[in-house]
Design a protein around this motif. Structure first.
Motif, mmCIF file in Angstrom:
data_model
loop_
_atom_site.group_PDB
_atom_site.id
_atom_site.type_symbol
_atom_site.label_atom_id
_atom_site.label_comp_id
_atom_site.label_asym_id
_atom_site.label_seq_id
_atom_site.Cartn_x
_atom_site.Cartn_y
_atom_site.Cartn_z
ATOM 1 N N LEU A 139 0.832 -1.201 0.000
ATOM 2 C CA LEU A 139 0.000 0.000 0.000
ATOM 3 C C LEU A 139 0.872 1.259 0.000
ATOM 4 N N THR A 140 1.799 1.347 0.973
ATOM 5 C CA THR A 140 2.606 2.560 1.156
ATOM 6 C C THR A 140 3.462 2.847 -0.081
ATOM 7 N N GLU A 141 3.576 4.128 -0.409
ATOM 8 C CA GLU A 141 4.440 4.563 -1.520
ATOM 9 C C GLU A 141 5.409 5.618 -0.986
ATOM 10 N N ALA A 144 3.339 8.480 -0.257
ATOM 11 C CA ALA A 144 2.012 8.201 0.308
ATOM 12 C C ALA A 144 2.155 7.203 1.456
ATOM 13 N N GLY A 145 2.392 7.728 2.662
ATOM 14 C CA GLY A 145 2.528 6.882 3.844
ATOM 15 C C GLY A 145 1.269 7.005 4.686
ATOM 16 N N SER A 146 1.272 7.976 5.595
ATOM 17 C CA SER A 146 0.060 8.231 6.388
ATOM 18 C C SER A 146 -1.105 8.580 5.471
ATOM 19 N N VAL A 173 7.272 -2.561 2.656
ATOM 20 C CA VAL A 173 6.307 -3.672 2.671
ATOM 21 C C VAL A 173 6.896 -4.837 3.477
ATOM 22 N N SER A 174 6.162 -5.275 4.509
ATOM 23 C CA SER A 174 6.590 -6.441 5.303
ATOM 24 C C SER A 174 6.348 -7.711 4.491
ATOM 25 N N ASN A 175 7.199 -8.691 4.680
ATOM 26 C CA ASN A 175 6.994 -10.043 4.148
ATOM 27 C C ASN A 175 6.873 -10.084 2.619
ATOM 28 N N PRO A 217 12.827 -7.341 8.222
ATOM 29 C CA PRO A 217 13.133 -6.533 7.048
ATOM 30 C C PRO A 217 11.867 -5.995 6.382
ATOM 31 N N LEU A 218 12.005 -4.863 5.736
ATOM 32 C CA LEU A 218 10.931 -4.293 4.907
ATOM 33 C C LEU A 218 11.461 -4.191 3.482
ATOM 34 N N TYR A 219 10.553 -4.136 2.516
ATOM 35 C CA TYR A 219 10.977 -4.222 1.117
ATOM 36 C C TYR A 219 10.316 -3.145 0.262
ATOM 37 N N ARG A 369 8.999 -0.127 19.315
ATOM 38 C CA ARG A 369 8.886 1.180 18.653
ATOM 39 C C ARG A 369 8.037 1.097 17.381
ATOM 40 N N MET A 370 8.125 -0.037 16.688
ATOM 41 C CA MET A 370 7.377 -0.126 15.421
ATOM 42 C C MET A 370 5.866 -0.117 15.667
ATOM 43 N N MET A 371 5.465 -0.462 16.905
ATOM 44 C CA MET A 371 4.032 -0.501 17.211
ATOM 45 C C MET A 371 3.399 0.893 17.157
ATOM 46 N N GLY A 376 -0.873 2.757 11.152
ATOM 47 C CA GLY A 376 -1.082 4.187 11.373
ATOM 48 C C GLY A 376 -0.294 4.681 12.571
ATOM 49 N N THR A 377 0.406 5.801 12.373
ATOM 50 C CA THR A 377 1.242 6.348 13.456
ATOM 51 C C THR A 377 0.361 6.856 14.605
ATOM 52 N N SER A 378 1.011 7.153 15.722
ATOM 53 C CA SER A 378 0.263 7.699 16.869
ATOM 54 C C SER A 378 -0.385 9.028 16.493
ATOM 55 N N GLU A 379 0.330 9.818 15.697
ATOM 56 C CA GLU A 379 -0.250 11.111 15.294
ATOM 57 C C GLU A 379 -1.524 10.885 14.476
ATOM 58 N N ILE A 380 -1.506 9.867 13.619
ATOM 59 C CA ILE A 380 -2.694 9.596 12.791
ATOM 60 C C ILE A 380 -3.843 9.080 13.662
ATOM 61 N N GLN A 381 -3.531 8.312 14.706
ATOM 62 C CA GLN A 381 -4.612 7.882 15.618
ATOM 63 C C GLN A 381 -5.254 9.121 16.254
HETATM 64 C C1 LIG Z 1 7.585 -2.217 10.779
HETATM 65 C C2 LIG Z 1 6.785 -1.609 9.673
HETATM 66 C C3 LIG Z 1 6.019 -2.432 8.856
HETATM 67 C C4 LIG Z 1 5.303 -1.879 7.788
HETATM 68 N N1 LIG Z 1 4.614 -2.729 6.962
HETATM 69 C C5 LIG Z 1 3.961 -2.204 5.887
HETATM 70 C C6 LIG Z 1 3.311 -3.095 4.956
HETATM 71 O O1 LIG Z 1 3.330 -4.323 5.112
HETATM 72 N N2 LIG Z 1 2.706 -2.557 3.875
HETATM 73 C C7 LIG Z 1 2.679 -1.198 3.662
HETATM 74 O O2 LIG Z 1 2.099 -0.788 2.665
HETATM 75 N N3 LIG Z 1 3.296 -0.340 4.526
HETATM 76 C C8 LIG Z 1 3.937 -0.809 5.619
HETATM 77 N N4 LIG Z 1 4.605 0.033 6.483
HETATM 78 C C9 LIG Z 1 4.591 1.469 6.231
HETATM 79 C C10 LIG Z 1 3.704 2.223 7.203
HETATM 80 O O3 LIG Z 1 2.350 1.951 6.939
HETATM 81 C C11 LIG Z 1 4.034 3.716 7.070
HETATM 82 O O4 LIG Z 1 5.394 3.883 7.484
HETATM 83 C C12 LIG Z 1 3.135 4.571 7.917
HETATM 84 O O5 LIG Z 1 1.833 4.599 7.392
HETATM 85 C C13 LIG Z 1 3.662 6.023 8.011
HETATM 86 O O6 LIG Z 1 3.975 6.515 6.753
HETATM 87 P P1 LIG Z 1 5.396 7.222 6.501
HETATM 88 O O7 LIG Z 1 6.461 6.342 7.053
HETATM 89 O O8 LIG Z 1 5.479 7.595 5.073
HETATM 90 O O9 LIG Z 1 5.375 8.537 7.373
HETATM 91 P P2 LIG Z 1 4.704 9.931 6.979
HETATM 92 O O10 LIG Z 1 3.305 9.726 6.558
HETATM 93 O O11 LIG Z 1 5.619 10.651 6.055
HETATM 94 O O12 LIG Z 1 4.722 10.651 8.395
HETATM 95 C C14 LIG Z 1 5.877 11.317 8.930
HETATM 96 C C15 LIG Z 1 5.461 11.951 10.243
HETATM 97 O O13 LIG Z 1 4.408 12.901 9.998
HETATM 98 C C16 LIG Z 1 3.272 12.584 10.793
HETATM 99 N N5 LIG Z 1 2.050 12.960 10.075
HETATM 100 C C17 LIG Z 1 1.680 12.616 8.820
HETATM 101 N N6 LIG Z 1 0.465 13.109 8.531
HETATM 102 C C18 LIG Z 1 0.051 13.788 9.631
HETATM 103 C C19 LIG Z 1 -1.131 14.507 9.986
HETATM 104 N N7 LIG Z 1 -2.165 14.621 9.153
HETATM 105 N N8 LIG Z 1 -1.200 15.055 11.220
HETATM 106 C C20 LIG Z 1 -0.183 14.914 12.099
HETATM 107 N N9 LIG Z 1 0.941 14.243 11.838
HETATM 108 C C21 LIG Z 1 1.063 13.677 10.620
HETATM 109 C C22 LIG Z 1 3.386 11.081 11.036
HETATM 110 O O14 LIG Z 1 2.661 10.692 12.186
HETATM 111 C C23 LIG Z 1 4.891 10.918 11.237
HETATM 112 O O15 LIG Z 1 5.226 11.310 12.542
HETATM 113 C C24 LIG Z 1 5.329 -0.473 7.554
HETATM 114 C C25 LIG Z 1 6.085 0.350 8.404
HETATM 115 C C26 LIG Z 1 6.815 -0.202 9.439
HETATM 116 C C27 LIG Z 1 7.650 0.694 10.312
#
Ligand SMILES: Cc1cc2nc3c(=O)[nH]c(=O)nc-3n(C[C@H](O)[C@H](O)[C@H](O)COP(=O)(O)OP(=O)(O)OC[C@H]3O[C@@H](n4cnc5c(N)ncnc54)[C@H](O)[C@@H]3O)c2cc1C
Length: 392
Positions: A139-141, A144-146, A173-175, A217-219, A369-371, A376-381
């Motif tokens: 999913l993640t690009e 395009a993360g959060s 991407v995990s696995n 590892p992530l890929y 830490r990865m939790m 979704g990050t804590s900020e996104i929650q």
């Molecule tokens: C161990 C691990 C496993 C993962 N596995 C997968 C997987 O299997 N498949 C997959 O697709 N992805 C996977 N991911 C990716 C993960 O989903 C993204 O890293 C996550 O969604 C955050 O995106 P980002 O790293 O691009 O951070 P960003 O989105 O760039 O965020 C950077 C910072 O900005 C903050 N932020 C962003 N937007 C806002 C907002 N609106 N308000 C406040 N703060 C904001 C974030 O909280 C963070 O602190 C994995 C990541 C990890 C660490």
């Protein structure tokens, strides 16, 4: 003053009563079968090898634990979601590095596939439920993360063959390596759509491998004109553009499962801290007699009890038919941040002992830490909760 008699019960344990036998049977499986296997692992802190994880998955599925919330017609045990949350809690609390592999996570049956066509359910979901295959979610690009659905990966239909052509770059991407299926989310006319890409597709390539801080590892996954058949859209024609809604629903349960695992990890870390504080002596006293040490441990205990009550109450609401995203966000935020703090405090209580490579707390300090990022990050929650409060 005499100390009150210990009851052995904690406030949160009241919520465990309903599934106590199931949890006890899972704990016995971990103790009798997984701990001896884990003792063969070369060093704590590395992801166990896939052949060992695969064995654990299949054995756990045969016993009814793995993917246990799936209905019996899909090969699961039909257990309530609260039971699943309690199993994840027990896995975290066990401290056994193989216990998480015994329960379905991001490699297991995806909620996206629950909405698949009957053929997709038969072909892809059932083997995942049995633990025979694994998948990953791409999913993640890079941009395009959060903001996960701000996709640049695209899927276009080849009018000549009806096939879909996937192009784009996925990251973290995990696995991804070794997965039997890659679930790819790509835009069809701008709308997020899920696709199944089977292993061996010549257009799907693993790019960079990122060594994570906790050994997993992530890929990077590169989609280079990957051609998939017309029926690779998850959910068939109705699935076109539907991944956004599907994703939001599935994330809620995923977040609660992470919360439950975090509560268990925090309990394990606290038990380590208490055990050490009772034994270790400094300045002629057990360190547990010092208020600064008690502060670490009692504050942790209070935070864990609160987090666990929240997680289990939210899981019960899911079973009662209320799957509010803000509940899952509140629980995941609370439990993941609690676990980070509790592991940190337990490490402080251990001084240099916990810092040594191979000590369980050294690993957990990196692992937990990865939790605060996955699902979704804590900020996104907080963003989700703020929206539910009518803010922003
Ligand atoms: C161990 C691990 C496993 C993962 N596995 C997968 C997987 O299997 N498949 C997959 O697709 N992805 C996977 N991911 C990716 C993960 O989903 C993204 O890293 C996550 O969604 C955050 O995106 P980002 O790293 O691009 O951070 P960003 O989105 O760039 O965020 C950077 C910072 O900005 C903050 N932020 C962003 N937007 C806002 C907002 N609106 N308000 C406040 N703060 C904001 C974030 O909280 C963070 O602190 C994995 C990541 C990890 C660490």
């Amino acid at each position: 003053m005499t100390a009150p008699a210990a009851t052995g019960r904690t406030p949160s344990s009241v919520l465990e009563d309903e599934h106590r036998d199931l949890v006890a049977s899972f704990e016995s499986f971990v103790r009798r079968e997984l701990e001896p296997l884990a003792a063969e692992l070369p060093e704590s802190g590395e992801l166990p090898p896939e052949d060992m994880r695969g064995y654990v998955r299949r054995r756990s599925a045969a016993l009814g634990f793995y993917a246990g919330d799936h209905p019996e017609e899909l090969g699961g045990s039909g257990m309530p979601f609260t039971a699943v949350a309690l199993l994840h809690h027990a896995a975290g609390r066990s401290g056994c590095p193989l216990a998480p592999s015994a329960l379905a996570g991001s490699e297991g049956p995806s909620p996206l596939l629950r909405r698949g066509t009957p053929e997709q359910v038969e072909r892809y979901l059932l083997p995942l439920v049995r633990g025979e295959t694994t998948r990953c979610l791409a999913l993640t690009e890079p941009q395009a993360g959060s903001d996960a659905f701000h996709l640049t990966s695209t899927a276009t239909r080849d009018p000549a063959t009806g096939e879909w052509v996937l192009r784009g770059r996925k990251t973290f991407v995990s696995n991804a390596e070794g997965a039997d299926l890659t679930l790819v989310v790509a835009a069809v006319d701008g709308e997020p759509t899920g696709f199944v890409v089977e292993a061996g597709n010549p257009g799907l390539r693993i790019g960079q491998r990122y060594a994570g801080m906790s050994g997993e590892p992530l890929y990077e996954v590169l989609l280079e004109d990957a051609r998939v058949p017309a029926d690779a859209v998850i959910g068939g024609e109705e699935g076109i553009g539907a991944a956004r809604g599907d994703g939001i629903d599935s994330l809620s349960r995923g977040r609660l499962v992470v919360a439950a695992m975090c509560d268990g990890i925090a309990e394990y870390a606290l038990a380590q801290g208490v055990g050490y504080a009772r034994e270790r002596r400094a300045f002629g006293e057990r360190i547990g007699a010092y208020q600064h040490i008690q502060e670490h441990l009692v504050t942790s205990r209070a935070e864990i009890e609160a987090a666990k009550l929240l997680t289990l109450a939210c899981a019960r609401l899911v079973d009662a038919g209320t799957e509010a995203p803000e509940n899952a966000a509140l629980a995941k935020l609370t439990s993941s941040e609690t676990a980070v703090r509790v592991v940190d405090r337990a490490l402080r209580v251990h001084g240099a002992t916990g810092w040594v490579r191979g000590h369980p707390l050294e690993f957990l300090y990196r692992y937990v830490r990865m939790m605060t990022v996955i699902e979704g990050t804590s900020e996104i929650q907080k963003v989700i909760v703020a929206r539910a409060m009518g803010l922003g």
